[in-house]
Every structure is written in structure tokens, then in C-alpha cells.
Scaffold this active site. Structure first.
Site, PDB file in Angstrom:
ATOM      1  N   CYS A 162       0.809  -1.224   0.000  1.00  7.43           N
ATOM      2  CA  CYS A 162       0.000   0.000   0.000  1.00  7.43           C
ATOM      3  C   CYS A 162       0.838   1.268   0.000  1.00  7.43           C
ATOM      4  O   CYS A 162       0.294   2.372  -0.101  1.00  7.43           O
ATOM      5  CB  CYS A 162      -0.954  -0.017   1.186  1.00  7.43           C
ATOM      6  N   HIS A 302      -2.993   7.514   6.277  1.00 11.74           N
ATOM      7  CA  HIS A 302      -3.205   6.193   5.702  1.00 11.74           C
ATOM      8  C   HIS A 302      -4.584   5.684   6.132  1.00 11.74           C
ATOM      9  O   HIS A 302      -5.305   5.116   5.324  1.00 11.74           O
ATOM     10  CB  HIS A 302      -2.087   5.253   6.139  1.00 11.74           C
ATOM     11  N   GLU A 313      -0.964   5.104  13.754  1.00 13.55           N
ATOM     12  CA  GLU A 313      -0.625   6.271  12.937  1.00 13.55           C
ATOM     13  C   GLU A 313      -0.800   7.563  13.721  1.00 13.55           C
ATOM     14  O   GLU A 313       0.027   8.484  13.614  1.00 13.55           O
ATOM     15  CB  GLU A 313      -1.473   6.299  11.666  1.00 13.55           C
ATOM     16  N   LYS A 334     -10.041   7.407   2.787  1.00 14.93           N
ATOM     17  CA  LYS A 334     -10.445   6.009   2.591  1.00 14.93           C
ATOM     18  C   LYS A 334     -11.835   5.740   3.142  1.00 14.93           C
ATOM     19  O   LYS A 334     -12.461   4.740   2.798  1.00 14.93           O
ATOM     20  CB  LYS A 334      -9.431   5.071   3.244  1.00 14.93           C
ATOM     21  N   HIS A 339      -9.999   1.316   0.291  1.00 15.54           N
ATOM     22  CA  HIS A 339      -8.538   1.204   0.248  1.00 15.54           C
ATOM     23  C   HIS A 339      -8.115   0.660  -1.111  1.00 15.54           C
ATOM     24  O   HIS A 339      -8.364  -0.497  -1.428  1.00 15.54           O
ATOM     25  CB  HIS A 339      -8.084   0.283   1.362  1.00 15.54           C
ATOM     26  N   PHE A 400       1.826  -3.359   3.989  1.00 10.41           N
ATOM     27  CA  PHE A 400       2.223  -4.646   4.548  1.00 10.41           C
ATOM     28  C   PHE A 400       3.712  -4.862   4.276  1.00 10.41           C
ATOM     29  O   PHE A 400       4.226  -4.539   3.200  1.00 10.41           O
ATOM     30  CB  PHE A 400       1.442  -5.784   3.896  1.00 10.41           C
TER      31      PHE A 400
END
Length: 414
Positions: A162, A302, A313, A334, A339, A400
Site C-alpha cells: 500500500c 493512511h 498512525e 479512505k 482502500h 504490509f
């Protein structure tokens, strides 16, 4: 070091199929979630996603060519075409040897691979499509864009889950800053709303299962968030060396001031619980940009709507911004788009540029229940768009594998 500006935008998103439509969706705070239409999702725990709507590939690409392309490449070509048109570039006057493409995709042609495996699985004499490999490999977004427009500069794909587009953006900007290129097409595309995509992420327990209320399923920072909503689409930004852009009278939408990348070096899917890699990434990006945390107006996080990710975050932001965090607007788009995996950074970078251009902060929609672990003094721009004279915006993308990237955009002032 040469300066990098943004002179073109292109977007194909679950809340709008052009930059103008995407802007309208962001300003209205609409949800792009719907029950999956590409296949019958009844056998899956998650039966919804943020799909592209009202889109016919043959409106943009010849029917014969469409059969040879995976959907993630089609999305890439459409977004790139809009961005190049939006830039006003005269391709006949462009130095094609100093113009390139860096394109991101976290997964690439998953649908094409899936279709070939299913079609040939039970056959004693499998007949694989000769276009299968060129359709599925992740570099083909960059390859097809560069071939279509004859761009002979750097051309390659970036794959870092991502964070992919964030890394592509930084690589393209470095090529310009270091004098290797003058004009770069950069972005990302993803088309992973397939049975394998939904099944795989569902097995990881990464997806929301709010099938009875899918329109509000993406709930960043809400106490009852239960996973992300898978999205698809593409975003494209034209990066250009400042003097090159000025010489041709280009419209400059913003300046890309800084970029950084770090690693959590912690876990294959979970973020560092204290946000150490993310905080280092934001701090390094701001230092590169020469911008103080106190000068940042907006952070597009994010913010995936996962129980662990959102909190980590915010801890990272607190480490970097200290008391300045209370003067910021923060939001996760998002909540609207879902996403987009490797393409998430592309459309979120565009959201930052649009926020600077149009002096607003897009909201974090679908917030109903305050999370007791989140400081209520932090302005997460819940549910309604807010007017703000955004001069500096920061965009975070994390992936990831512990990959982190952050980019700093600033209003161009001559």
C-alpha cells in the site's frame, strides 16, 4: 537541487471517474461502497467493495486492445490520459528521452491470473492465453503508458504493497531533482476486487464484514471500526521540473517539497504499535522539505479503518507534531473511496493537491462512536468538509511488510 512541481492530474476512483468528479465526491463526503457486482459474493464473509462505477473500457480503448489488457492497466491508461491532457503538454514539443513513467501497483493483474487458473484448472490440455503474463505482471502500467506516448525516459513499476505509489512518487521526483528527467508520469492503479482478492484479504481478517451497512463500513478512527473496504481505480500526477513547466506556461497545481521512506522492520502486516517507522518517515519528509511541523495545515492519513493501524498512525503523528497536532486538520479519505492498495497513495496525493487548490479539507465520513483511545482534541474532520486555507499538506502511505512513505505538498507561490 532542482524543484519539482505538479502540472497535471488524472483520477478514476469509486467516488468519481475524473478529477472533477472526484473533487465533487470529496467535497460532498460520499461513500463509494456497494455490494460487489463483478461476481456473486454470497459465499464470502465480506460481500461489498468500492468498485469503479459507470465505466466502460471501450469508451477509452479499442475493443481488441481491451482483451489484451488487465483492468489495472486499463485504469492506468485512462488516468494517465486525463493527467496528460490536464497538463496541457504538447507531446510534439516534449523531449521524449527526458520524459518517463513510474507506475505502482501492489498486486497487478490479479483478475487475469485468476481467470486463467480457473479456466485451465480442470483441463487435461490447458490452453493458456499468450497474453496472460503481459496482462498480469505489475510493471505493465508503466510499460503501456510509455509505449502509448513514446516516453523513452525511465519506465518501471514499483511494488511495495500500500506504500507503492508513495515510493513511485519519490523515485520520479528524485529523477527530476537529480537532472535525469524533466517530465514524469507517476501514479498507481489497482483492480483487485476479485474472488481471490476478497477471499485472501478476508482470510486475513483485514476486511470489514459490515454487510448490512456497507455504505458506512469504512470507519477510520471510529470505536467500532472492523477492517478496511477494498477499493479499485487509479490516480496519476504529472511531475515536472519547475523551469521546464514555467517555460511552457504550464498551470502549476502545487510543489512537491519533500518525500521520505522508512521501514517498521516489525511485522508482515501489523504496524509498529508505537508508530516508530511512521513517525521517522514523516519527520524525514518534513526535514527534506525544510518545513516545520507547525507549518503543516492538513494530513491525509493512511487511515484504513483497521483497529491497530489507525491508532498507531495517530501515535506517530503525535510524536512528530507534538502540541501542533491540535492545530491540524487530519482526515482519511479512505472512508469514502475504500482502500485502493497500491493505488491508494495516488488518489490521496491528488486529494492533498485539490485541498491546496480549493482551500478545503475532505472529511473522514462514517464516524459514529468516539474511540476512547483517541484524544478528542485532535481534529479528525469528522463527517463534514471543512473550509481551510491549506498551504501545506502531508500524505502518508503505509504497506504490509512495514513499508512507509510520506510526501509533502505546498502551494506554489511563484
Amino acid at each position: 537541487m532542482r524543484r519539482v512541481v505538479i502540472t497535471g492530474l488524472g483520477a478514476l476512483t469509486p467516488i468519481g471517474n475524473t478529477v472533477t468528479a472526484y473533487l465533487e465526491g470529496l467535497q460532498k463526503g460520499v461513500s463509494g461502497a456497494n455490494r460487489i457486482t463483478y461476481f456473486d459474493p454470497v459465499k464470502f464473509k465480506t460481500q461489498f467493495a468500492c468498485e469503479i462505477k459507470d465505466f466502460e473500457p471501450t469508451d477509452f480503448i479499442d475493443r481488441r486492445e481491451v482483451r489484451r489488457l488487465d483492468r489495472f492497466v486499463i485504469y492506468a491508461l485512462v488516468a494517465a490520459d486525463e493527467a496528460l491532457q490536464n497538463s496541457g503538454i504538447d507531446m510534439g514539443q516534449l523531449d521524449l528521452d527526458r520524459s518517463g513513467v513510474i507506475w505502482a501497483s501492489g498486486i497487478g493483474g490479479l483478475r487475469s491470473l485468476e481467470e486463467e487458473i480457473v479456466y485451465n484448472a480442470s483441463s487435461d490440455q490447458p490452453r493458456y492465453n499468450p497474453f496472460m503474463i503481459p496482462k498480469m505482471i505489475g510493471n505493465m502500467g508503466a510499460g503501456h503508458i510509455s509505449m502509448k506516448y513514446g516516453l523513452r525516459g525511465p519506465s518501471y513499476g514499483v511494488v511495495s504493497a500500500c506504500a507503492s505509489t508513495g515510493h513511485a512518487l519519490g523515485a520520479a521526483a528524485d529523477d527530476i531533482r537529480l537532472g535525469r528527467s524533466d517530465f514524469m508520469v507517476v501514479g498507481g492503479s489497482e483492480a483487485a476486487v476479485t474472488e481471490v482478492g476478497i477471499g485472501g484479504f478476508s482470510a486475513m481478517k483485514a476486511l470489514s464484514t459490515r454487510n448490512d451497512d456497507f455504505a458506512t463500513a469504512s470507519r477510520p478512527y471510529d470505536a467500532e471500526r472492523d477492517g478496511f473496504v477494498l477499493g479499485e481505480g487509479a490516480g496519476c500526477l504529472i511531475l515536472e521540473e519547475l523551469e521546464h513547466a514555467k517555460a511552457r506556461g504550464a498551470t502549476i497545481y502545487a510543489e512537491l517539497m519533500g518525500y521520505a521512506a522508512t521501514s517498521d522492520a516489525y511485522h508482515i502486516t501489523a504496524p509498529h504499535p508505537e508508530g516508530l517507522g511512521a513517525s521517522n518517515c514523516m519527520r524525514n519528509a518534513l526535514q527534506f522539505a525544510g518545513i516545520s511541523p507547525a507549518d503543516v495545515d492538513y494530513i491525509n492519513t493512511h487511515g484504513t479503518s483497521t483497529p491497530l493501524g489507525d491508532g498507531a498512525e495517530l501515535k506517530a503523528i503525535q510524536k512528530v507534531f507534538g502540541q501542533s497536532i491540535y492545530d491540524l486538520n487530519i482526515s482519511s479519505t479512505k472512508s469514502m473511496t475504500g482502500h485502493l492498495l497500491g493505488a491508494a497513495g495516488a488518489i490521496e496525493n491528488i486529494a492533498c493537491v485539490l485541498a491546496i487548490q480549493h482551500k478545503f479539507v475532505p472529511p473522514t465520513i462514517n464516524h459514529f462512536n468516539p474511540d476512547p483511545e483517541i484524544d478528542p482534541r485532535i481534529n479528525l474532520t469528522f463527517n463534514e468538509v471543512q473550509e481551510r486555507d491549506v498551504k501545506v499538506a502531508l500524505s502518508n502511505t503505509f504497506g504490509f511488510g512495514g513499508h512507509n512513505s510520506a510526501a509533502v505538498f505546498k502551494r506554489f507561490e511563484g
